[in-house]
Scaffold this motif. Structure first.
Motif, PDB file in Angstrom:
ATOM      1  N   HIS A  85     -10.412 -22.727   2.413  1.00  0.00           N
ATOM      2  CA  HIS A  85      -9.215 -22.150   1.814  1.00  0.00           C
ATOM      3  C   HIS A  85      -9.626 -21.116   0.774  1.00  0.00           C
ATOM      4  CE1 HIS A  85      -6.598 -25.134   3.656  1.00  0.00           C
ATOM      5  NE2 HIS A  85      -7.509 -26.029   3.333  1.00  0.00           N
ATOM      6  N   ILE A  86      -8.982 -19.950   0.823  1.00  0.00           N
ATOM      7  CA  ILE A  86      -9.224 -18.899  -0.163  1.00  0.00           C
ATOM      8  C   ILE A  86      -8.256 -19.120  -1.316  1.00  0.00           C
ATOM      9  CG2 ILE A  86      -9.152 -16.410  -0.577  1.00  0.00           C
ATOM     10  CD1 ILE A  86      -9.920 -16.047   2.379  1.00  0.00           C
ATOM     11  N   VAL A  87      -8.781 -19.154  -2.532  1.00  0.00           N
ATOM     12  CA  VAL A  87      -7.993 -19.483  -3.719  1.00  0.00           C
ATOM     13  C   VAL A  87      -6.782 -18.561  -3.858  1.00  0.00           C
ATOM     14  CG1 VAL A  87      -8.052 -19.534  -6.245  1.00  0.00           C
ATOM     15  CG2 VAL A  87      -9.899 -20.568  -4.940  1.00  0.00           C
ATOM     16  N   ALA A  88      -6.958 -17.259  -3.671  1.00  0.00           N
ATOM     17  CA  ALA A  88      -5.850 -16.312  -3.836  1.00  0.00           C
ATOM     18  C   ALA A  88      -4.744 -16.551  -2.808  1.00  0.00           C
ATOM     19  CB  ALA A  88      -6.360 -14.876  -3.750  1.00  0.00           C
ATOM     20  N   GLU A  89      -5.099 -16.981  -1.608  1.00  0.00           N
ATOM     21  CA  GLU A  89      -4.087 -17.258  -0.588  1.00  0.00           C
ATOM     22  C   GLU A  89      -3.300 -18.522  -0.929  1.00  0.00           C
ATOM     23  OE1 GLU A  89      -6.064 -17.211   3.223  1.00  0.00           O
ATOM     24  OE2 GLU A  89      -6.709 -15.137   2.925  1.00  0.00           O
ATOM     25  N   LEU A  90      -3.982 -19.528  -1.457  1.00  0.00           N
ATOM     26  CA  LEU A  90      -3.278 -20.729  -1.910  1.00  0.00           C
ATOM     27  C   LEU A  90      -2.362 -20.393  -3.078  1.00  0.00           C
ATOM     28  CD1 LEU A  90      -6.148 -23.371  -1.753  1.00  0.00           C
ATOM     29  CD2 LEU A  90      -4.155 -23.225  -0.247  1.00  0.00           C
ATOM     30  N   TYR A 140      -2.457 -14.042 -17.434  1.00  0.00           N
ATOM     31  CA  TYR A 140      -1.997 -12.670 -17.680  1.00  0.00           C
ATOM     32  C   TYR A 140      -0.850 -12.291 -16.748  1.00  0.00           C
ATOM     33  CZ  TYR A 140      -6.522 -12.815 -19.936  1.00  0.00           C
ATOM     34  OH  TYR A 140      -7.582 -13.190 -20.718  1.00  0.00           O
ATOM     35  N   ASP A 141      -0.299 -13.278 -16.069  1.00  0.00           N
ATOM     36  CA  ASP A 141       0.801 -13.110 -15.130  1.00  0.00           C
ATOM     37  C   ASP A 141       0.404 -12.256 -13.922  1.00  0.00           C
ATOM     38  OD1 ASP A 141       3.375 -13.988 -14.528  1.00  0.00           O
ATOM     39  OD2 ASP A 141       4.278 -12.099 -15.170  1.00  0.00           O
ATOM     40  N   CYS A 142      -0.855 -12.363 -13.508  1.00  0.00           N
ATOM     41  CA  CYS A 142      -1.377 -11.620 -12.360  1.00  0.00           C
ATOM     42  C   CYS A 142      -1.792 -12.592 -11.264  1.00  0.00           C
ATOM     43  CB  CYS A 142      -2.593 -10.791 -12.761  1.00  0.00           C
ATOM     44  SG  CYS A 142      -2.230  -9.503 -13.943  1.00  0.00           S
ATOM     45  N   ARG A 143      -1.744 -12.110 -10.036  1.00  0.00           N
ATOM     46  CA  ARG A 143      -2.244 -12.869  -8.900  1.00  0.00           C
ATOM     47  C   ARG A 143      -3.205 -11.969  -8.134  1.00  0.00           C
ATOM     48  NH1 ARG A 143       2.219 -14.132  -5.753  1.00  0.00           N
ATOM     49  NH2 ARG A 143       2.652 -15.800  -7.202  1.00  0.00           N
ATOM     50  N   PRO A 144      -4.502 -12.258  -8.190  1.00  0.00           N
ATOM     51  CA  PRO A 144      -5.467 -11.444  -7.447  1.00  0.00           C
ATOM     52  C   PRO A 144      -5.198 -11.483  -5.946  1.00  0.00           C
ATOM     53  CG  PRO A 144      -6.577 -12.853  -9.031  1.00  0.00           C
ATOM     54  CD  PRO A 144      -5.156 -13.293  -8.985  1.00  0.00           C
ATOM     55  N   ALA A 145      -5.604 -10.436  -5.266  1.00  0.00           N
ATOM     56  CA  ALA A 145      -5.454 -10.378  -3.807  1.00  0.00           C
ATOM     57  C   ALA A 145      -6.524 -11.220  -3.140  1.00  0.00           C
ATOM     58  CB  ALA A 145      -5.559  -8.929  -3.334  1.00  0.00           C
ATOM     59  N   SER A 146      -6.222 -11.676  -1.951  1.00  0.00           N
ATOM     60  CA  SER A 146      -7.171 -12.466  -1.171  1.00  0.00           C
ATOM     61  C   SER A 146      -8.388 -11.630  -0.810  1.00  0.00           C
ATOM     62  CB  SER A 146      -6.493 -12.948   0.112  1.00  0.00           C
ATOM     63  OG  SER A 146      -7.442 -13.495   0.994  1.00  0.00           O
ATOM     64  N   LEU A 147      -9.523 -12.302  -0.660  1.00  0.00           N
ATOM     65  CA  LEU A 147     -10.747 -11.624  -0.232  1.00  0.00           C
ATOM     66  C   LEU A 147     -10.594 -11.023   1.161  1.00  0.00           C
ATOM     67  CD1 LEU A 147     -13.282 -14.369  -1.354  1.00  0.00           C
ATOM     68  CD2 LEU A 147     -12.704 -12.259  -2.559  1.00  0.00           C
ATOM     69  N   LYS A 174      -5.738   3.204  -5.483  1.00  0.00           N
ATOM     70  CA  LYS A 174      -5.203   2.264  -6.463  1.00  0.00           C
ATOM     71  C   LYS A 174      -4.625   1.070  -5.711  1.00  0.00           C
ATOM     72  CE  LYS A 174      -6.120   4.756 -10.009  1.00  0.00           C
ATOM     73  NZ  LYS A 174      -7.322   4.449 -10.727  1.00  0.00           N
ATOM     74  N   ALA A 175      -5.104  -0.113  -6.016  1.00  0.00           N
ATOM     75  CA  ALA A 175      -4.739  -1.318  -5.277  1.00  0.00           C
ATOM     76  C   ALA A 175      -3.247  -1.605  -5.314  1.00  0.00           C
ATOM     77  CB  ALA A 175      -5.518  -2.511  -5.813  1.00  0.00           C
ATOM     78  N   LYS A 176      -2.570  -1.222  -6.401  1.00  0.00           N
ATOM     79  CA  LYS A 176      -1.152  -1.561  -6.494  1.00  0.00           C
ATOM     80  C   LYS A 176      -0.306  -0.842  -5.442  1.00  0.00           C
ATOM     81  CE  LYS A 176      -0.315   1.739 -10.217  1.00  0.00           C
ATOM     82  NZ  LYS A 176       0.130   1.883 -11.583  1.00  0.00           N
ATOM     83  N   PHE A 177      -0.846   0.217  -4.835  1.00  0.00           N
ATOM     84  CA  PHE A 177      -0.114   0.950  -3.811  1.00  0.00           C
ATOM     85  C   PHE A 177      -0.475   0.495  -2.386  1.00  0.00           C
ATOM     86  CE2 PHE A 177      -0.478   4.075  -7.359  1.00  0.00           C
ATOM     87  CZ  PHE A 177       0.856   4.003  -7.742  1.00  0.00           C
ATOM     88  N   ILE A 178      -1.410  -0.441  -2.267  1.00  0.00           N
ATOM     89  CA  ILE A 178      -1.868  -0.920  -0.956  1.00  0.00           C
ATOM     90  C   ILE A 178      -1.160  -2.235  -0.657  1.00  0.00           C
ATOM     91  CG2 ILE A 178      -3.867  -1.657   0.384  1.00  0.00           C
ATOM     92  CD1 ILE A 178      -5.587   0.053  -1.518  1.00  0.00           C
ATOM     93  N   PRO A 179      -0.606  -2.386   0.537  1.00  0.00           N
ATOM     94  CA  PRO A 179       0.080  -3.650   0.859  1.00  0.00           C
ATOM     95  C   PRO A 179      -0.900  -4.815   0.927  1.00  0.00           C
ATOM     96  CG  PRO A 179      -0.041  -2.230   2.785  1.00  0.00           C
ATOM     97  CD  PRO A 179      -0.561  -1.425   1.625  1.00  0.00           C
ATOM     98  N   ASP A 180      -0.408  -5.987   0.614  1.00  0.00           N
ATOM     99  CA  ASP A 180      -1.230  -7.191   0.610  1.00  0.00           C
ATOM    100  C   ASP A 180      -1.155  -7.858   1.985  1.00  0.00           C
ATOM    101  OD1 ASP A 180      -2.874  -9.187  -0.261  1.00  0.00           O
ATOM    102  OD2 ASP A 180      -1.353 -10.221  -1.450  1.00  0.00           O
ATOM    103  N   ILE A 181      -1.874  -7.264   2.933  1.00  0.00           N
ATOM    104  CA  ILE A 181      -1.887  -7.752   4.312  1.00  0.00           C
ATOM    105  C   ILE A 181      -3.272  -8.317   4.595  1.00  0.00           C
ATOM    106  CG2 ILE A 181      -1.689  -7.101   6.747  1.00  0.00           C
ATOM    107  CD1 ILE A 181       0.123  -4.777   5.777  1.00  0.00           C
ATOM    108  N   ARG A 182      -3.310  -9.535   5.128  1.00  0.00           N
ATOM    109  CA  ARG A 182      -4.589 -10.173   5.409  1.00  0.00           C
ATOM    110  C   ARG A 182      -5.186  -9.678   6.719  1.00  0.00           C
ATOM    111  NH1 ARG A 182      -4.251 -16.412   4.837  1.00  0.00           N
ATOM    112  NH2 ARG A 182      -2.446 -16.084   6.135  1.00  0.00           N
TER     113      ARG A 182
END
Length: 161
Positions: free
Chosen positions: A100-105, A115-122, A137-145
């Motif tokens: 299990h990847i921590v960010a996905e859980l 800091y009210d942030c959630r890192p993206a999955s590896l 810039k990561a904030k403009f990239i969709p969080d797609i696995r």
């Protein structure tokens, strides 16, 4: 060498899950992202100062700039919150023997760090693309696995001799 160690731990977790399941004991393998320990913060801050003084800020275009920017770091509290949520999951035995990847859980349980942030999955393109193209810039990239088998075939190839 690092991949061999992770594979061994994953296999150990899977084998332990089989052996311990009759006793209702769960065995999982957790993959945290980059953990921002105090020592790691110091190393990166020192490296950043050396890079800026020796190379100049304009020349820092390689992928290590993402680590120097502390991009997608996870905190101890973040990982702890995910472990606590996982422990309190009613269907925890269903997860035994798996990786299990921590960010996905964290995304599944709605967990953020202090800091009210959630890192993206590896395995997310939000994490992968800026590693190769630091100007994104990561904030403009969709969080797609991305499926692990694609990552293994393309990004994590064995070195050639």
């Amino acid at each position: 060498m690092e991949l061999t160690g992770k594979s061994a731990c994953d296999r150990l977790a899977a084998d332990m899950a089989v052996e311990l399941k009759p006793f209702n004991v769960v065995s999982i393998s957790l993959y945290p992202g980059i953990i921002g320990t105090e020592h790691f913060h110091r190393l990166v801050d020192d490296n950043l100062q050396n890079t800026e003084s020796n190379l100049g800020v304009a020349e820092k275009g390689n992928s290590s700039v993402r680590i120097l920017d502390k991009f997608n770091w996870e905190t101890h509290l973040f990982v702890g919150r995910v472990i606590a949520a996982l422990f309190n999951t009613p269907d925890l035995m269903r997860r035994t023997g798996k990786v299990h990847i921590v960010a996905e859980l964290a995304a599944r349980y709605g967990i953020v760090d202090e800091y009210d942030c959630r890192p993206a999955s590896l395995s997310s393109i939000r994490f992968i693309l800026p590693q190769g193209l630091p100007m994104l810039k990561a904030k403009f990239i969709p969080d797609i696995r991305v499926p692990w088998w694609i990552i293994l075939l393309t990004l994590l190839t064995s070195p050639t001799i």
